[in-house]
Design an enzyme around this catalytic site. Structure first.
Site, PDB file in Angstrom:
ATOM      1  N   GLU A 194      36.417  19.875   3.587  1.00 18.15           N
ATOM      2  CA  GLU A 194      36.734  21.019   4.529  1.00 18.15           C
ATOM      3  C   GLU A 194      35.385  21.539   4.045  1.00 18.15           C
ATOM      4  OE1 GLU A 194      37.030  22.456   0.264  1.00 18.15           O
ATOM      5  OE2 GLU A 194      37.990  19.742   1.358  1.00 18.15           O
ATOM      6  N   CYS A 197      40.902  17.460  -4.124  1.00 14.77           N
ATOM      7  CA  CYS A 197      40.040  16.864  -5.190  1.00 14.77           C
ATOM      8  C   CYS A 197      41.310  17.531  -6.819  1.00 14.77           C
ATOM      9  CB  CYS A 197      38.901  19.088  -5.467  1.00 14.77           C
ATOM     10  SG  CYS A 197      37.602  19.114  -7.016  1.00 14.77           S
ATOM     11  N   HIS A 256      35.242  17.180  -1.432  1.00 17.50           N
ATOM     12  CA  HIS A 256      36.550  18.437  -0.503  1.00 17.50           C
ATOM     13  C   HIS A 256      35.305  18.220   1.240  1.00 17.50           C
ATOM     14  CE1 HIS A 256      36.862  21.780  -3.323  1.00 17.50           C
ATOM     15  NE2 HIS A 256      36.417  20.591  -4.063  1.00 17.50           N
TER      16      HIS A 256
END
Length: 537
Positions: free
Chosen positions: A508, A381, A506
């Site tokens: 994750e 990001c 993102h």
């Protein structure tokens, strides 16, 4: 199709942050091993609509769901432990409840009645909980109540859930109370009085816990469990100890060793198969590897509170376990001068997301160091945006910046989308949730995913400025991922670099302990190779 969902309500006592979310997720994981379909709800008693505007220092990471809701970080634990994608509706806040009730009152839905906490607020809470059960058709719904029993904010939720048990029936609603049993080293003994008092507080709301899970630094013995069972009026087999462990992923195994699963399915009369946690135990063992290690330096803004980057931390662990190494993570304050001698200590670097100008210089220093020293670097990001800014500066665009930091930037290589400039509400200006991304063949991204099209979750306002796209590509930047219409840049790389990748999304949020995210896996593999090359020189 499930005729009637069952609910397991998890409350907390004594102190906050004792692991209600991990406990709830672990019980859910155990039930999954019995073949039970499980979903989860997190109740946050704060008045905010969602977690989007909360300070990471106070509340930790903002977790983003597939449908674009900014939620409490415990939803991340639920997704990772249960291996499911939850909707934003699974995070119920006081703000959402009161907003829904006020909207109904304004429309006249209450037919002129005096709107009160009981029954209107409590009915709305029950409606939201049941809505999740109806939508998911889950056999069991885990419901975690945030905060600590006795908090004013949580009282309407506890009352609503007390009513839920009366309405759904004893066999269909179970209460699990998580408490803390402190060990006084000066006295050389555990103290159960805090647990007794918190259970008494819960009982004063009309709720009697069916199970008490005792968090402690060290294991407690049978005598202590029997004492708690006696004074708290709970079955002695339902007093469970959850001592501190090395990894949160061990908790399902710890609870299972104390027969939590058998107790729950018997108490709630759930028809199940024989439980199987073998695969989960293999995951736990892989996370314990110590022989081979690689290091990752995370250059971030909120490093004083690790929970601000909890999904990144867990994703790195998942990837390392799959690769067969142990990852050592160190957090560097981006506001500080990130000097070369410090960065030399790491096998790889990672720049996470964030908002605002604070700490940008340290992140840009890390990008420059990675390019000059050929060290693997991963930007997420804002991290990707820093990669673009610094690469532009290193290739003739002096004054390159993001308009987030400098509205009058000479070269606004990162800029806000035109349609977002018209939006004023802070929570409404972002690209949130899951969006598709088309990958270019022959790139690092494509080699990692092994797919042509992927879907990833976003949380950002600013984008790569297409006015600079062609010229930066001529300078050596590779656009390896973009929106299907090729308008929004999603992933950037450098060809002549061992591992340089930044993504606007993102990743994750989609990593799982049983299935590491492909980009994180590729990143850890690059860290391993970099460590090998350093040791051979």
């Amino acid at each position: 199709m499930v005729d009637l969902s069952k609910y397991i309500v998890v409350t907390g006592g004594v102190v906050s942050s004792i692991g209600k979310g991990i406990t709830s997720a672990s019980i859910g994981r155990i039930l999954r091993s019995y073949g039970v379909d499980v979903t989860a709800i997190k109740i946050d008693p704060y008045l905010n609509w969602d977690s989007g505007t909360l300070n990471p220092y106070q509340h930790g990471e903002v977790f983003v769901t597939e449908d674009g809701m900014e939620t409490d970080l415990d939803l991340g634990h639920y997704e990772r432990f249960l291996d499911v994608n939850l909707s934003g509706e699974c995070n119920i806040t006081t703000g959402k409840v009161y907003s829904a009730v006020i909207n109904k009152e304004r429309k006249g839905d209450y037919l002129g009645a005096c709107v009160q906490i009981i029954p209107h607020i409590t009915d709305e809470i029950k409606s939201m909980v049941r809505k999740i059960a109806d939508k998911t058709q889950a056999e069991v719904v885990m419901v975690e109540v945030g905060g600590t029993v006795g908090d004013i904010e949580s009282q309407p939720f506890l009352e609503a859930l007390r009513q839920l048990r009366n309405e759904e029936g004893h066999d269909n609603v179970m209460f699990v109370h998580v408490t803390y049993v402190p060990y006084l080293r000066a006295a050389g003994e555990f103290k159960t009085k805090p647990t007794q008092h918190s259970t008494k507080e819960l009982r004063s709301t009309g709720i009697t816990p069916d199970m008490i899970i005792c968090r402690s630094e060290l294991p407690i013995d049978t005598h202590l469990k029997e004492k708690i069972a006696h004074f708290c009026d709970v079955d002695k087999n339902a007093v469970i100890n959850a001592p501190d462990v090395r990894s949160i992923y061990e908790i399902p195994l710890i609870l299972n060793s104390e027969n939590v699963g058998d107790y729950v399915v018997d108490r709630m009369k759930i028809e199940t198969r024989k439980p199987d946690l073998y695969d989960w135990s293999r995951i736990v063992e892989s996370l314990k590897l110590d022989e081979k290690r690689v290091s990752v330096g995370i250059i971030g803004k909120y490093v004083e509170l690790e929970d601000a980057y909890i999904s990144i931390r867990e994703s790195l662990k998942h990837a390392a376990a799959e690769v067969g190494v142990k990852v050592d993570i160190e957090y560097l304050r981006a506001e500080d001068s990130v000097n070369k001698s410090k960065l030399e200590q790491f096998d790889s670097l990672l720049i996470p997301g964030g908002f605002g100008e604070r700490g940008i210089s340290g992140k840009l220093d890390a990008v420059r160091y990675s390019i000059e020293k050929q060290v693997p670097i991963f930007g997420i990001c804002l991290g990707m945006q820093c990669m673009v800014i610094e690469y532009a500066r290193m290739n003739g665009f002096e004054g390159a910046n993001s308009t987030e930091f400098d509205e009058n930037a000479k070269h606004p290589v990162i800029d806000i989308m035109l349609e977002q400039k018209k939006i004023k509400n802070m929570g409404g200006t972002m690209r949130l949730g899951s969006y598709p991304c088309k990958l270019e063949t022959g790139t690092l991204a494509h080699a990692s995913y092994k797919e042509d099209m992927v879907s990833e979750r976003h949380r950002h306002r600013f984008e790569f400025n297409n006015d600079y796209r062609e010229i930066l590509e001529e300078k050596g930047l590779t656009i390896s991922g973009a929106s299907p219409d090729n308008f929004l840049v999603e992933i950037v790389e450098l060809k002549n670099h061992p591992w340089f990748l930044g993504c606007q999304f993102h990743p994750e949020f989609k990593s799982r302990p049983n299935k590491a995210h492909p980009i994180f896996r590729s990143f850890i593999e690059a860290a391993v190779e970099n460590k090998k090359s350093k040791s051979s020189t």
